[in-house]
Scaffold this motif. Structure first.
Motif, PDB file in Angstrom:
ATOM      1  N   ASP A  30      51.790 -91.364  18.554  1.00  0.00           N
ATOM      2  CA  ASP A  30      50.750 -92.347  19.005  1.00  0.00           C
ATOM      3  C   ASP A  30      49.572 -91.563  19.420  1.00  0.00           C
ATOM      4  N   GLN A  32      47.118 -92.056  20.915  1.00  0.00           N
ATOM      5  CA  GLN A  32      46.782 -92.096  22.416  1.00  0.00           C
ATOM      6  C   GLN A  32      47.308 -91.132  23.379  1.00  0.00           C
ATOM      7  N   LYS A  33      48.405 -90.683  23.027  1.00  0.00           N
ATOM      8  CA  LYS A  33      49.207 -89.718  23.703  1.00  0.00           C
ATOM      9  C   LYS A  33      48.241 -88.397  23.790  1.00  0.00           C
ATOM     10  N   LEU A  36      44.544 -89.728  25.591  1.00  0.00           N
ATOM     11  CA  LEU A  36      44.602 -90.194  26.859  1.00  0.00           C
ATOM     12  C   LEU A  36      45.794 -89.233  27.632  1.00  0.00           C
ATOM     13  N   GLY A  37      46.851 -89.221  27.146  1.00  0.00           N
ATOM     14  CA  GLY A  37      47.822 -88.475  27.857  1.00  0.00           C
ATOM     15  C   GLY A  37      47.644 -87.024  28.210  1.00  0.00           C
ATOM     16  N   LEU A  38      46.991 -86.402  27.152  1.00  0.00           N
ATOM     17  CA  LEU A  38      46.685 -84.997  27.088  1.00  0.00           C
ATOM     18  C   LEU A  38      45.061 -84.610  27.652  1.00  0.00           C
ATOM     19  N   TYR A 148      51.559 -72.359  19.435  1.00  0.00           N
ATOM     20  CA  TYR A 148      52.907 -72.734  19.692  1.00  0.00           C
ATOM     21  C   TYR A 148      53.579 -72.981  18.360  1.00  0.00           C
ATOM     22  N   ALA A 153      56.269 -79.670  21.033  1.00  0.00           N
ATOM     23  CA  ALA A 153      55.600 -80.190  22.008  1.00  0.00           C
ATOM     24  C   ALA A 153      54.232 -79.529  22.420  1.00  0.00           C
ATOM     25  N   GLY A 154      54.288 -78.303  22.533  1.00  0.00           N
ATOM     26  CA  GLY A 154      53.064 -77.508  22.786  1.00  0.00           C
ATOM     27  C   GLY A 154      52.001 -77.555  21.474  1.00  0.00           C
ATOM     28  N   VAL A 202      57.804 -71.897  25.626  1.00  0.00           N
ATOM     29  CA  VAL A 202      57.415 -72.604  26.949  1.00  0.00           C
ATOM     30  C   VAL A 202      58.264 -73.810  27.267  1.00  0.00           C
ATOM     31  N   GLN A 205      57.191 -78.948  30.689  1.00  0.00           N
ATOM     32  CA  GLN A 205      57.196 -79.912  31.980  1.00  0.00           C
ATOM     33  C   GLN A 205      57.294 -79.037  33.212  1.00  0.00           C
ATOM     34  N   VAL A 208      54.129 -77.370  33.959  1.00  0.00           N
ATOM     35  CA  VAL A 208      53.244 -78.118  35.024  1.00  0.00           C
ATOM     36  C   VAL A 208      53.355 -77.983  36.385  1.00  0.00           C
ATOM     37  N   TYR A 211      52.439 -74.835  37.936  1.00  0.00           N
ATOM     38  CA  TYR A 211      50.840 -74.619  37.818  1.00  0.00           C
ATOM     39  C   TYR A 211      50.458 -75.298  39.400  1.00  0.00           C
ATOM     40  N   TYR A 331      44.978 -70.344  36.945  1.00  0.00           N
ATOM     41  CA  TYR A 331      46.560 -70.057  36.904  1.00  0.00           C
ATOM     42  C   TYR A 331      47.071 -69.414  35.572  1.00  0.00           C
ATOM     43  N   SER A 333      50.719 -68.458  33.672  1.00  0.00           N
ATOM     44  CA  SER A 333      52.220 -68.580  33.615  1.00  0.00           C
ATOM     45  C   SER A 333      52.846 -67.296  34.091  1.00  0.00           C
TER      46      SER A 333
HETATM   47  N1  COA Z   1      49.500 -93.348  25.297  1.00  0.00           N
HETATM   48  C1  COA Z   1      48.988 -92.691  26.378  1.00  0.00           C
HETATM   49  N2  COA Z   1      49.802 -91.924  27.132  1.00  0.00           N
HETATM   50  C2  COA Z   1      50.611 -91.396  26.730  1.00  0.00           C
HETATM   51  C3  COA Z   1      51.379 -92.045  25.388  1.00  0.00           C
HETATM   52  C4  COA Z   1      50.673 -92.944  24.734  1.00  0.00           C
HETATM   53  N3  COA Z   1      51.162 -93.517  23.864  1.00  0.00           N
HETATM   54  N4  COA Z   1      52.667 -91.378  25.121  1.00  0.00           N
HETATM   55  C5  COA Z   1      52.746 -90.541  26.187  1.00  0.00           C
HETATM   56  N5  COA Z   1      51.731 -90.373  27.008  1.00  0.00           N
HETATM   57  C6  COA Z   1      51.158 -89.552  28.261  1.00  0.00           C
HETATM   58  C7  COA Z   1      52.720 -89.410  29.166  1.00  0.00           C
HETATM   59  O1  COA Z   1      52.884 -90.490  30.022  1.00  0.00           O
HETATM   60  C8  COA Z   1      52.232 -88.164  29.828  1.00  0.00           C
HETATM   61  O2  COA Z   1      51.162 -88.414  30.985  1.00  0.00           O
HETATM   62  P1  COA Z   1      51.451 -87.938  32.439  1.00  0.00           P
HETATM   63  O3  COA Z   1      51.657 -86.259  32.283  1.00  0.00           O
HETATM   64  O4  COA Z   1      50.332 -88.216  33.131  1.00  0.00           O
HETATM   65  O5  COA Z   1      52.834 -88.516  32.610  1.00  0.00           O
HETATM   66  C9  COA Z   1      51.348 -87.369  28.728  1.00  0.00           C
HETATM   67  O6  COA Z   1      51.051 -88.443  27.694  1.00  0.00           O
HETATM   68  C10 COA Z   1      52.074 -86.277  28.163  1.00  0.00           C
HETATM   69  O7  COA Z   1      53.349 -86.797  27.507  1.00  0.00           O
HETATM   70  P2  COA Z   1      54.791 -85.925  27.789  1.00  0.00           P
HETATM   71  O8  COA Z   1      55.729 -86.981  27.201  1.00  0.00           O
HETATM   72  O9  COA Z   1      55.049 -85.371  29.109  1.00  0.00           O
HETATM   73  O10 COA Z   1      54.344 -84.715  26.764  1.00  0.00           O
HETATM   74  P3  COA Z   1      55.159 -83.638  25.924  1.00  0.00           P
HETATM   75  O11 COA Z   1      56.670 -83.743  26.761  1.00  0.00           O
HETATM   76  O12 COA Z   1      54.979 -83.690  24.711  1.00  0.00           O
HETATM   77  O13 COA Z   1      54.675 -82.374  26.788  1.00  0.00           O
HETATM   78  C11 COA Z   1      53.271 -80.767  27.462  1.00  0.00           C
HETATM   79  C12 COA Z   1      53.350 -82.121  27.176  1.00  0.00           C
HETATM   80  C13 COA Z   1      51.986 -80.335  28.202  1.00  0.00           C
HETATM   81  C14 COA Z   1      54.216 -80.301  28.593  1.00  0.00           C
HETATM   82  C15 COA Z   1      53.385 -80.008  26.260  1.00  0.00           C
HETATM   83  O14 COA Z   1      52.271 -80.132  25.279  1.00  0.00           O
HETATM   84  C16 COA Z   1      53.418 -78.186  26.271  1.00  0.00           C
HETATM   85  O15 COA Z   1      54.517 -77.993  26.625  1.00  0.00           O
HETATM   86  N6  COA Z   1      52.249 -77.756  26.398  1.00  0.00           N
HETATM   87  C17 COA Z   1      52.082 -76.218  26.434  1.00  0.00           C
HETATM   88  C18 COA Z   1      52.341 -75.818  27.810  1.00  0.00           C
HETATM   89  C19 COA Z   1      51.163 -76.149  28.656  1.00  0.00           C
HETATM   90  O16 COA Z   1      50.279 -76.372  28.455  1.00  0.00           O
HETATM   91  N7  COA Z   1      51.458 -76.063  30.019  1.00  0.00           N
HETATM   92  C20 COA Z   1      50.479 -76.580  31.106  1.00  0.00           C
HETATM   93  C21 COA Z   1      50.713 -75.568  32.313  1.00  0.00           C
HETATM   94  S1  COA Z   1      50.118 -73.847  32.208  1.00  0.00           S
END
Ligand code: COA
Length: 408
Positions: A30, A32-33, A36-38, A148, A153-154, A202, A205, A208, A211, A331, A333
């Protein structure tokens, strides 16, 4: 003691951008993930003729061309990166050569994941403040390409870019308070890249969580440093700083960090009622979000990401914010983190390259991005039309990396 900090600053980003809406469609996610989510709209993709060396040199070269600093003024050249091109020969000496920097110059590469840029900046400010610089200046460059695995997921949190900063005792852009900073370090495996890999590994979660824990530790150390060990500030943090800049692996992380910081501050101040900011968007919208514009479009540039926020602030909001107190959090890692502060300088409000380079980017399709990512690293082709840099990577000959100026 005179003030010390950043006198001038210039950014560089690769010419290609990949829409995250397109990437979401291709991955069956989606959109929006990602939006909005990222908090992401697009990410910068480097063409095969760019690496950490060219990004760095392309960020710094305009500072000399525009007469903002002279070559013989630079006696310390620090390049921070986690995208090194050789195990022994540092990115910094390639950059020294391309920029035709003065031979009487100490130069080296620094690495600690995304924290390296701040390590370099702090080293440079303290070198100036100590008097060892003898009136000369430092050039600090943060440069990286975030990669990545495709489909991981990254993947949506990649990006690339570099920020070059002249550090001196004429901090026209931002004065850094090098006497008061808070640090936090802890050995963790939240993000790493073994020597034989191009793509990072990576535990997303967990990274995060790391961090946010590092933010807590570094802020407590900062507070202790500011009041001789007393953690209880008479004023809430939002009354002490008008600007908050965070390391931005993805913009939603800055929202998580800001909310956590206000909660930590409230806890340390031992107040009965949490301030409204702990629950409201208001503080984030006013004091954090405006400076995330570049990161939303460039993605993660590792060491450079915090300084892309600073570049956005200086270029688009600098005039209004002159004299404003800014809090910064870096920050990396692994992990090491630092919380520090500065005052926006009297020269803020000049071009840093963010708007111009964003406007000149060329969108690419997911198929083009995948072809670039899976292609051979050694690229002897000419830079593509529309290339904005002064230097490009020209392939390897007899195990030696070659870099050339862009002709014409
Ligand atoms: N509409 C809106 N938001 C949505 C959605 C949708 N359809 N689907 C998911 N989301 C939101 C989730 O609720 C979540 O929000 P929240 O964190 O406020 O709860 C956000 O989108 C991310 O979803 P999540 O399921 O946690 O994503 P993911 O498991 O795919 O991983 C990262 C996200 C950032 C952990 C991943 O991209 C990653 O590993 N990145 C590299 C490492 C990194 O950047 N680390 C950061 C610290 S250095």
């Amino acid at each position: 003691m005179r003030d010390v900090g950043i006198e001038s600053l210039n950014v560089y980003m690769p010419m290609y951008s990949l829409s995250l809406a397109e990437l979401a469609k291709a991955r069956g996610v989606d959109p929006q993930k990602y939006r909005l989510g990222l908090g992401l709209e697009a990410m910068a993709i480097a063409p095969p003729c760019e690496d950490a060396v060219t990004l760095a040199a392309n960020a710094a070269a305009p500072l000399f061309e525009r007469g903002l600093v002279e070559r013989d003024e630079i006696a310390l050249l620090l390049v921070a990166t986690e995208s090194a091109v050789d195990h022994a020969k540092p990115v910094s000496i390639f950059v020294h050569e391309l920029l035709r920097a003065h031979p009487a110059c100490r130069t080296y590469e620094l690495k600690h994941a995304c924290y390296g840029g701040t390590a370099a900046l702090m080293t440079a400010t303290q070198w100036i403040a100590s008097g060892a610089s003898r009136g000369r200046k430092a050039l600090v460059i943060a440069t990286d390409i975030a990669r990545y695995d495709i489909g991981s997921a990254g993947e949506p949190t990649q990006g690339a870019g570099a920020v070059a900063m002249v550090v001196s005792d004429v901090p026209q852009q931002i004065a850094i308070d090098f006497r008061r900073s808070g640090s936090f370090a802890e050995g963790v495996f939240d993000f790493w890249r073994p020597l034989d890999r191009r793509e990072a590994l990576v535990d997303g979660q967990y990274s995060v969580d790391c961090y946010l824990r590092a933010l807590d530790g570094a802020y407590q150390d900062f507070e202790r440093a500011g009041r001789n060990g007393d953690l209880k500030s008479p004023l809430p943090i939002t009354d002490r700083f008008g600007v908050f800049l965070y390391h931005v692996p993805f913009p939603k992380m800055a929202w998580k960090a800001h909310r956590r910081l206000l909660e930590i501050d409230w806890r340390l101040r031992d107040e009965e009622e949490p301030p409204e900011e702990c629950f409201a968007q208001g503080s984030f919208e006013n004091s954090v979000s405006p400076y995330l514009a570049a990161c939303r479009a460039v993605g993660n540039s590792y060491t450079a990401s915090l300084y892309f926020c600073l570049a956005t602030l200086l270029e688009s909001h600098g005039e209004r914010l002159r004299g404003e107190q800014a809090a910064l959090f870096s920050y990396g890692s692994g992990c090491c983190a630092e919380f520090f502060n500065g005052v926006v300088g009297p020269g803020a409000g000049v071009e840093t390259g963010v708007q111009r380079l964003l406007a000149q980017r060329r969108p690419i399709s997911v198929a083009e991005y995948e072809a670039m990512r899976t292609g051979a690293e050694d690229d002897k082709s000419a830079p593509p039309d529309g290339f904005q840099g002064r230097f490009h990577y020209a392939g390897t000959e007899r195990d030696r990396r070659r870099y050339l100026p862009v002709s014409g």
